[in-house]
Design a protein around this motif. Structure first.
Motif, short mmCIF file in Angstrom:
data_model
loop_
_atom_site.label_atom_id
_atom_site.label_comp_id
_atom_site.label_asym_id
_atom_site.label_seq_id
_atom_site.Cartn_x
_atom_site.Cartn_y
_atom_site.Cartn_z
N THR A 5 0.81 -1.22 0.00
CA THR A 5 0.00 0.00 0.00
C THR A 5 0.84 1.27 0.00
O THR A 5 0.28 2.36 0.04
CB THR A 5 -0.93 0.04 1.22
OG1 THR A 5 -0.15 -0.01 2.42
CG2 THR A 5 -1.92 -1.12 1.19
N CYS A 6 2.17 1.15 -0.03
CA CYS A 6 3.04 2.33 0.02
C CYS A 6 3.22 2.92 -1.37
O CYS A 6 3.73 2.27 -2.29
CB CYS A 6 4.40 1.98 0.60
SG CYS A 6 5.52 3.39 0.69
N LEU A 25 6.05 6.06 5.47
CA LEU A 25 5.44 5.48 4.28
C LEU A 25 4.03 6.02 4.13
O LEU A 25 3.30 6.16 5.11
CB LEU A 25 5.40 3.95 4.39
CG LEU A 25 6.75 3.26 4.66
CD1 LEU A 25 6.55 1.75 4.68
CD2 LEU A 25 7.79 3.66 3.63
N LYS A 26 3.63 6.31 2.90
CA LYS A 26 2.34 6.97 2.67
C LYS A 26 1.55 6.21 1.61
O LYS A 26 2.07 5.82 0.58
CB LYS A 26 2.57 8.42 2.20
CG LYS A 26 3.43 9.22 3.16
CD LYS A 26 3.71 10.61 2.68
CE LYS A 26 4.60 11.35 3.67
NZ LYS A 26 4.84 12.75 3.28
N GLY A 27 0.26 6.05 1.91
CA GLY A 27 -0.65 5.45 0.95
C GLY A 27 -1.43 6.52 0.21
O GLY A 27 -1.19 7.72 0.38
N TYR A 41 14.00 17.20 4.98
CA TYR A 41 13.30 16.01 4.56
C TYR A 41 13.51 15.76 3.07
O TYR A 41 13.70 16.70 2.29
CB TYR A 41 11.79 16.13 4.82
CG TYR A 41 11.42 16.25 6.28
CD1 TYR A 41 11.15 15.11 7.04
CD2 TYR A 41 11.34 17.48 6.90
CE1 TYR A 41 10.81 15.20 8.38
CE2 TYR A 41 11.01 17.59 8.25
CZ TYR A 41 10.75 16.45 8.97
OH TYR A 41 10.42 16.55 10.31
N LYS A 42 13.47 14.49 2.71
CA LYS A 42 13.53 14.12 1.29
C LYS A 42 12.40 13.14 1.04
O LYS A 42 12.16 12.22 1.83
CB LYS A 42 14.87 13.48 0.94
CG LYS A 42 15.04 13.17 -0.55
CD LYS A 42 16.43 12.68 -0.84
CE LYS A 42 16.60 12.38 -2.34
NZ LYS A 42 16.41 13.59 -3.17
N SER A 43 11.66 13.35 -0.07
CA SER A 43 10.49 12.53 -0.37
C SER A 43 10.53 12.02 -1.80
O SER A 43 11.26 12.55 -2.65
CB SER A 43 9.20 13.34 -0.15
OG SER A 43 9.09 13.78 1.17
N GLY A 44 9.74 11.00 -2.05
CA GLY A 44 9.64 10.48 -3.41
C GLY A 44 8.48 9.53 -3.54
O GLY A 44 7.80 9.20 -2.56
N LEU A 45 8.23 9.09 -4.77
CA LEU A 45 7.18 8.12 -5.06
C LEU A 45 7.79 6.75 -5.25
O LEU A 45 8.91 6.63 -5.76
CB LEU A 45 6.41 8.54 -6.32
CG LEU A 45 5.70 9.90 -6.29
CD1 LEU A 45 5.04 10.17 -7.63
CD2 LEU A 45 4.68 9.96 -5.17
N GLY A 53 -4.97 2.56 -4.59
CA GLY A 53 -4.84 4.01 -4.61
C GLY A 53 -3.92 4.55 -5.68
O GLY A 53 -3.80 5.76 -5.86
N ALA A 54 -3.23 3.66 -6.40
CA ALA A 54 -2.29 4.11 -7.45
C ALA A 54 -3.08 4.59 -8.68
O ALA A 54 -4.19 4.14 -8.94
CB ALA A 54 -1.36 2.97 -7.84
N PRO A 55 -2.51 5.55 -9.42
CA PRO A 55 -1.24 6.21 -9.13
C PRO A 55 -1.42 7.36 -8.13
O PRO A 55 -2.44 8.05 -8.14
CB PRO A 55 -0.82 6.75 -10.50
CG PRO A 55 -2.12 7.04 -11.20
CD PRO A 55 -3.07 5.96 -10.73
#
Length: 243
Positions: A5-6, A25-27, A41-45, A53-55
């Motif tokens: 689900t991430c 981790l984010k859904g 902070y550093k984020s990504g997909l 829930g994708a995309p």
């Protein structure tokens, strides 16, 4: 990337306080994520594939359009149900780029979504010139928590919303696009008689100004009124910001 689900992640670098070296981790539920600038902070997909829930939508707001919205929720009564409904409908504060929920106890309003705790009983008397809730002390505690958590710093505007207020973030964005940030900040007066509390809108610098001057303002009006002024929070903060 293999988590079922991430869809996105955020890593707290050194200097991120309690979030240093922590990966979130984010859904994809209940809403898309918004990209905000941050040095800590550093984020990504992740790989999206056919995950639930994708995309994932990663929104990049135009300058001056990012909203941090919060609500104070009474532990008894109808407000918890209202907030849960708004969450399910992705409405009100849950349509903002980031949201906060506060109460005087930690409550799970929907699965996995909790309130932050403020140092207040949330009880106040009615009175003053207009017979309204004399809730200044309550919201001084709420604003203290908002500033302490610091999430408003990542957004252009902070919006305080009553749970039973009708709030459409898209309309606020259409209004604030015409305002430019000032050194001491900008706040919106939503009534010709002065700011009314169901919906309050402050720029990032306005929250900073309020936070740095709140104590002085309390002292000033205590002396002016020879004690409590008999105002609600909205009138109190309106008078403070005008100073």
């Amino acid at each position: 990337r293999d988590h079922e689900t991430c869809l996105a992640w955020t890593w707290g670098k050194s200097g991120a306080g309690n979030s240093s070296r922590v990966c979130f981790l984010k859904g994809g539920y209940p809403r898309p994520v918004t990209r905000v600038p941050s040095t800590h902070y550093k984020s990504g997909l992740t790989t999206q594939g056919d995950k639930l829930g994708a995309p994932m939508q990663a929104i990049q707001r135009a300058v001056g359009q990012s909203l941090y919205c919060f609500a104070l929720i009474q532990p008894q009564g109808y407000e918890k149900g209202l907030i849960a409904m708004q969450f399910e409908e992705q409405a009100s504060i849950f349509e903002c780029d980031e949201y906060g929920m506060f109460s005087n106890r930690r409550m799970e309003l929907v699965t996995g979504v909790f309130t932050s705790v403020v140092n207040s009983t949330l009880h106040c008397s009615m009175g003053g010139e207009f017979g309204t809730a004399l809730n200044t002390g309550i919201f001084l505690a709420v604003w203290t928590k908002v500033v302490e958590e610091g999430r408003f710093l990542y957004h252009d505007w902070t919006v305080k919303v009553d749970p039973d207020a009708v709030f459409l973030p898209s309309r606020i964005r259409n209004i604030v696009k015409d305002y430019r940030e000032r050194e001491t900040g900008v706040y919106l007066n939503n009534c010709k008689f002065g700011m009314h509390g169901p919906l309050e809108v402050f720029s990032r610098n306005a929250v900073k100004t309020w936070a740095s001057g709140a104590g002085e303002c309390v002292e000033y009006f205590w002396k002016l009124c020879s004690g409590p002024c008999g105002w609600g929070e909205d009138m109190f903060i309106d008078q403070c910001m005008k100073r």
